[in-house]
Design an enzyme around this catalytic site. Structure first.
Site, short mmCIF file in Angstrom:
data_model
loop_
_atom_site.label_atom_id
_atom_site.label_comp_id
_atom_site.label_asym_id
_atom_site.label_seq_id
_atom_site.Cartn_x
_atom_site.Cartn_y
_atom_site.Cartn_z
N SER A 272 47.68 62.65 57.04
CA SER A 272 46.16 63.29 57.32
C SER A 272 46.18 65.11 56.47
O SER A 272 46.60 65.48 56.14
CB SER A 272 45.98 64.25 58.34
OG SER A 272 44.25 64.82 58.33
N TYR B 92 47.61 69.63 65.46
CA TYR B 92 47.18 68.16 64.92
C TYR B 92 47.68 68.40 63.77
O TYR B 92 48.74 67.67 63.12
CB TYR B 92 45.50 67.46 64.57
CG TYR B 92 45.11 66.10 63.67
CD1 TYR B 92 45.52 65.07 64.55
CD2 TYR B 92 45.02 66.75 63.07
CE1 TYR B 92 45.93 64.04 63.57
CE2 TYR B 92 44.74 65.83 62.15
CZ TYR B 92 44.56 64.24 62.36
OH TYR B 92 44.58 63.35 61.97
N LYS C 136 50.81 66.51 61.55
CA LYS C 136 50.62 65.95 60.37
C LYS C 136 51.49 66.43 58.95
O LYS C 136 51.49 65.78 58.54
CB LYS C 136 49.12 65.81 60.55
CG LYS C 136 48.30 64.89 61.27
CD LYS C 136 48.93 62.98 60.97
CE LYS C 136 48.44 62.68 61.66
NZ LYS C 136 48.45 61.01 61.79
N1 LIG Z 1 39.57 58.87 60.84
C1 LIG Z 1 39.99 60.22 59.80
O1 LIG Z 1 39.03 61.10 59.08
C2 LIG Z 1 41.13 60.36 59.60
C3 LIG Z 1 41.91 61.50 58.54
C4 LIG Z 1 43.15 62.33 58.23
C5 LIG Z 1 43.90 61.11 59.51
N2 LIG Z 1 43.97 59.91 59.88
C6 LIG Z 1 45.33 59.40 60.91
O2 LIG Z 1 44.80 57.88 60.67
C7 LIG Z 1 44.87 57.55 61.64
C8 LIG Z 1 44.14 56.31 62.31
O3 LIG Z 1 42.78 57.00 62.99
P1 LIG Z 1 42.00 56.42 63.27
O4 LIG Z 1 40.96 56.91 62.72
O5 LIG Z 1 41.87 55.48 62.83
O6 LIG Z 1 41.87 56.17 64.80
P2 LIG Z 1 41.27 55.99 65.72
O7 LIG Z 1 41.49 56.58 66.79
O8 LIG Z 1 39.99 54.70 65.51
O9 LIG Z 1 42.43 54.69 66.70
C9 LIG Z 1 43.93 55.10 67.09
C10 LIG Z 1 44.56 53.61 67.16
O10 LIG Z 1 45.54 53.45 67.26
C11 LIG Z 1 46.35 53.58 68.42
N3 LIG Z 1 46.84 54.19 69.80
C12 LIG Z 1 47.17 55.53 69.87
N4 LIG Z 1 47.29 55.48 70.97
C13 LIG Z 1 48.22 54.71 70.75
C14 LIG Z 1 49.76 54.73 71.90
N5 LIG Z 1 50.30 55.52 72.82
N6 LIG Z 1 50.42 53.72 71.77
C15 LIG Z 1 49.55 52.77 70.49
N7 LIG Z 1 48.80 52.80 70.15
C16 LIG Z 1 47.77 53.45 70.05
C17 LIG Z 1 45.29 53.55 69.32
O11 LIG Z 1 44.31 51.94 70.37
C18 LIG Z 1 43.54 52.65 68.45
O12 LIG Z 1 44.00 51.61 67.91
C19 LIG Z 1 45.55 58.08 62.83
O13 LIG Z 1 47.03 58.15 62.26
C20 LIG Z 1 45.27 60.03 62.12
O14 LIG Z 1 45.62 60.41 62.47
C21 LIG Z 1 42.32 59.84 60.16
#
Ligand SMILES: NC(=O)c1ccc[n+]([C@@H]2O[C@H](COP(=O)([O-])OP(=O)(O)OC[C@H]3O[C@@H](n4cnc5c(N)ncnc54)[C@H](O)[C@@H]3O)[C@@H](O)[C@H]2O)c1
Length: 255
Positions: free
Chosen positions: A142, A155, A159
């Site tokens: 991230s 968080y 990361k």
């Molecule tokens: N959305 C953003 O702005 C952003 C920015 C930087 C990094 N990220 C990272 O990208 C990744 C995905 O983010 P997103 O926004 O799509 O999140 P989201 O919350 O929409 O999706 C998260 C996914 O992880 C799964 N999950 C959560 N806990 C779990 C567990 N214990 N076992 C199995 N699956 C599990 C959920 O079911 C879901 O499919 C994450 O690592 C997040 O930190 C997101």
């Protein structure tokens, strides 16, 4: 459907039921990979798999909680039994708990670190053991791994650990012909942060101050992940690719 890339043929994606993980799985399947969708909810995963299959792609689901790290070897063995090999792993599942580090609870610490860091390491370890002919792992870090947005210190800490784990694992598995890289997304609109983007002033600030003048969408991230899994990145390992519309170099934060 494009031709299957040798280095991108059987890929497991965690957190594939929604958001970035879902978009990644759909993109990889579209480009000829046999994708294994991992998340907790079987119904959500079924929907994604059905959509992929209806578009002519190949997808199977594995519904389980990846923080149960003792399951990881069995999961990876199962994929290999069914497909003959595993060539890629996308460690995408992640979570956050807001709050000052001064007040964060041990329970919140365990929840975030267990999912974002510990399960990522042990799933990778299990994947490496079955990747007999080489492979590629892509971890989702991230922007917060570089600069800390106020209120998400835990968080950000997790990361930053993902980023350094990526580098360290890349060194440890290089001799096996396995590459490990990370993608660091910026502000991407998903369920993960929907509440944030409902705050009009915050959304406007990000749109104004992101050099490319908009929030990201999951589809903005998928190409970088496919690239890091595929043969075009054969000489890249231990790298972190930032996908943020230019926020990091502009060093402007909304708070
Ligand atoms: N959305 C953003 O702005 C952003 C920015 C930087 C990094 N990220 C990272 O990208 C990744 C995905 O983010 P997103 O926004 O799509 O999140 P989201 O919350 O929409 O999706 C998260 C996914 O992880 C799964 N999950 C959560 N806990 C779990 C567990 N214990 N076992 C199995 N699956 C599990 C959920 O079911 C879901 O499919 C994450 O690592 C997040 O930190 C997101």
């Amino acid at each position: 459907m494009k031709q299957v890339e040798e280095s991108c043929s059987v890929v497991a994606v965690t957190g594939a039921s929604r958001g970035i993980g879902r978009a990644v799985a759909e993109d990889l399947a579209h480009h000829g990979c046999w994708v294994w969708l991992i998340a907790r909810d079987v119904n959500d995963l079924d929907q994604v798999a059905t959509k992929i299959r209806q578009s002519g792609g190949r997808a199977d689901i594995l519904a389980y909680d990846i923080t149960h790290i003792e399951e990881a070897p069995r999961i990876m063995d199962y994929i290999v039994q069914r497909t003959g090999r595993l060539t890629g792993l996308v460690n995408n599942a992640g979570t956050t708990r807001r709050g000052s580090l001064v007040e964060i609870s041990p329970e919140a610490y365990d929840e975030v670190m267990n999912l974002n860091v510990k399960s990522l390491l042990f799933l990778s370890q299990a994947a490496v053991r079955v990747m007999e002919t080489g492979g590629a792992i892509v971890n989702i870090a991230s922007l917060n791994a570089f600069d800390v947005l106020k209120g998400v210190g835990l968080y950000a800490t997790s990361k930053a650990a993902v980023m350094q784990l990526t580098r360290a694992l890349a060194i440890d598995v290089a001799e096996r012909g396995i590459r490990v890289n990370a993608v660091a997304p910026g502000f991407i609109q998903t369920d993960f942060n929907a509440a944030l983007w409902n705050r009009h002033e915050l959304r406007e600030w990000v749109e104004t101050n992101t050099p490319l003048k908009r929030l990201g969408v999951p589809e903005d991230v998928v190409g970088s992940i496919r690239f890091l899994l595929g043969a075009d990145s054969a000489f890249i390992t231990g790298s972190v690719l930032v996908v943020d519309g230019g926020v990091l170099p502009s060093r402007l934060w909304p708070l």
